[in-house]
Enzyme design. Structure first.
Site, PDB file in Angstrom:
ATOM      1  N   ARG A 237      41.971  45.400  35.267  1.00 45.46           N
ATOM      2  CA  ARG A 237      41.401  46.178  34.168  1.00 45.46           C
ATOM      3  C   ARG A 237      41.831  45.552  32.836  1.00 45.46           C
ATOM      4  O   ARG A 237      42.992  45.124  32.683  1.00 45.46           O
ATOM      5  CB  ARG A 237      41.895  47.634  34.190  1.00 45.46           C
ATOM      6  CG  ARG A 237      41.206  48.507  35.212  1.00 45.46           C
ATOM      7  CD  ARG A 237      39.757  48.820  34.834  1.00 45.46           C
ATOM      8  NE  ARG A 237      39.105  49.679  35.809  1.00 45.46           N
ATOM      9  CZ  ARG A 237      38.375  49.247  36.855  1.00 45.46           C
ATOM     10  NH1 ARG A 237      38.211  47.955  37.067  1.00 45.46           N
ATOM     11  NH2 ARG A 237      37.792  50.114  37.663  1.00 45.46           N
ATOM     12  N   GLU A 266      34.797  47.203  27.288  1.00 46.63           N
ATOM     13  CA  GLU A 266      33.557  46.623  27.836  1.00 46.63           C
ATOM     14  C   GLU A 266      32.337  47.435  27.387  1.00 46.63           C
ATOM     15  O   GLU A 266      32.428  48.653  27.287  1.00 46.63           O
ATOM     16  CB  GLU A 266      33.638  46.625  29.376  1.00 46.63           C
ATOM     17  CG  GLU A 266      34.751  45.719  29.869  1.00 46.63           C
ATOM     18  CD  GLU A 266      34.962  45.782  31.375  1.00 46.63           C
ATOM     19  OE1 GLU A 266      34.217  46.501  32.066  1.00 46.63           O
ATOM     20  OE2 GLU A 266      35.888  45.109  31.846  1.00 46.63           O
ATOM     21  N   HIS A 284      32.553  41.363  34.110  1.00 48.95           N
ATOM     22  CA  HIS A 284      32.969  42.356  35.120  1.00 48.95           C
ATOM     23  C   HIS A 284      32.071  42.286  36.370  1.00 48.95           C
ATOM     24  O   HIS A 284      31.378  43.253  36.709  1.00 48.95           O
ATOM     25  CB  HIS A 284      32.954  43.769  34.513  1.00 48.95           C
ATOM     26  CG  HIS A 284      33.810  44.751  35.286  1.00 48.95           C
ATOM     27  ND1 HIS A 284      34.494  45.780  34.686  1.00 48.95           N
ATOM     28  CD2 HIS A 284      34.071  44.868  36.614  1.00 48.95           C
ATOM     29  CE1 HIS A 284      35.134  46.476  35.613  1.00 48.95           C
ATOM     30  NE2 HIS A 284      34.889  45.934  36.799  1.00 48.95           N
TER      31      HIS A 284
END
Ligand code: NAP
Ligand code: 8YV
Length: 327
Positions: A237, A266, A284
């Site tokens: 993360r 993000e 991601h």
């Protein structure tokens, strides 16, 4: 549950964007209710009165849980559930489920790909070819870095961390790790602190969960302990890294390179990281294949089906293990 078995008389709320296969299955098995985002101000009286489950990519905060008095279960899409307030859900007697295991191998593969791309500059080399530079300028430069001879540290030796380690064993690289607790029976060298791990290795792979306990754990001190040949890869993360400190470390040469699949805000990536020539950046995509996202979608919806037919979850998160289905 197949179409023939019919719909359950249960409303499932799906806030925002969601996986198409999961949406199809929810629509078949339940009454599917969509809202634009997980925002209590969008909860109508009807939603408040009828919704008993949530299926979501999005974060579910305490206020959203409180806005739904009949809520019984939040089926989160993904193994990491740091954006769901699971502690509050537990207090309210709401089950939270996630999607472990089915994505482990895919994410581990992506981590290895990102590591190799970071040290061997494969994206830049392919761009060199596609831009015609091979013909006009000659060979692509030799990569400064290599995987050969590296000592790898894994921050977060859980399901995915172990799958990454298994792959790296085949590369002949020594492996060490940091967790809060030593994993019994695991032969890799254990470090009780993240800084201790960083001092012992030159390649750090983060696959730890997000949340308060890991917030900005990868800081200037940890990065500098990796050293000037250091490579940092993050597939866990973005919140786990101090991105400003990482940028400074990349600019100053305190570490050599970074490979990042995840970011603190993000889809916004700091310009300083976009500008860093020694950073390899992915949007991601750790679990993002059709195959694996379908398996995650199935597990997410199977949790809802199991809850509303058998009154049990398949993959509850630890915080809500003791939550029981209401009579
Ligand atoms: P897991 O099996 O629960 O493993 C997590 C590991 O992290 C555990 O070994 C745990 O050990 C360690 N850990 C947790 N908190 C820690 C802390 N504060 N300090 C040190 N170590 C800590 O989870 P997983 O299935 O491997 O998934 C890990 C994470 O990967 C997810 O939570 C998610 O954030 C991320 N992920 C990213 C992608 C992607 O697309 N990039 C895809 C899937 C997952 P201890 O409890 O002993 O500390
Ligand atoms: C997904 C992830 O991209 O499982 C996780 O924790 O980060 C990824 O697999 C994400 O969950 C999709 O919402």
């Amino acid at each position: 549950m197949s179409k023939a078995e019919g719909k359950l008389p249960v409303a499932i709320l799906v806030p925002g964007d969601f996986n198409g296969h999961a949406l199809g299955r929810i629509d078949e098995a339940f009454k599917c209710v969509r809202i634009e985002r997980a925002d209590p101000s969008l909860v109508t009286d009807e939603i408040r009165a009828t919704v008993r489950g949530i299926a979501s990519y999005a974060g579910i905060e305490a206020a959203m849980i409180d806005a739904l008095p009949n809520l019984e279960i939040i089926a989160s899409f993904g193994v990491g559930y740091d954006s769901v307030d699971a502690a509050h859900a537990a207090k309210r007697g709401v089950m939270v489920t996630n999607t472990p295991d089915v994505l482990t191998e895919e994410v581990a593969d992506t981590a290895i790909g990102l590591l190799i791309n970071t040290v061997r500059e494969l994206y830049a080399a392919e761009k060199w070819l596609r831009d015609g530079d091979w013909v006009t300028k000659g060979n692509y430069r030799l990569s400064r870095l290599t995987l050969c001879g590296r000592r790898v540290g894994i921050f977060g030796m859980g399901r995915i961390g172990r799958a990454v380690a298994r792959r790296l064993e085949a590369f002949g690289l020594p492996i060490a790790y940091h967790n809060r607790r030593k994993v019994e029976g695991l032969a890799y060298e254990y470090h009780a602190t993240l800084k201790g791990l960083a001092e012992a290795v030159d390649t750090l792979i983060c696959i730890a969960p997000g949340g308060a306990s890991t917030e900005k754990a990868v800081n200037a001190e940890v990065l500098s302990a990796l050293g000037s040949n250091g490579v940092f890869v993050n597939i866990g993360r973005g919140s786990t890294v101090d991105e400003a400190a990482l940028t400074t470390a990349l600019e100053s040469g305190a570490i050599a390179a970074a490979g990042l699949d995840v970011f603190a805000d993000e889809p916004n990536v700091p310009q300083s990281l976009l500008d860093a020539p020694n950073a390899s950046l992915l949007p991601h995509v750790g679990s993002a294949s059709v195959h694996t996202r379908r398996a995650m979608a199935d597990l997410c919806v199977d949790n809802l089906v199991a809850w509303f037919t058998e009154r049990r979850p398949l993959t509850p998160v630890p915080e809500t293990l003791n939550v029981k289905a209401r009579a």
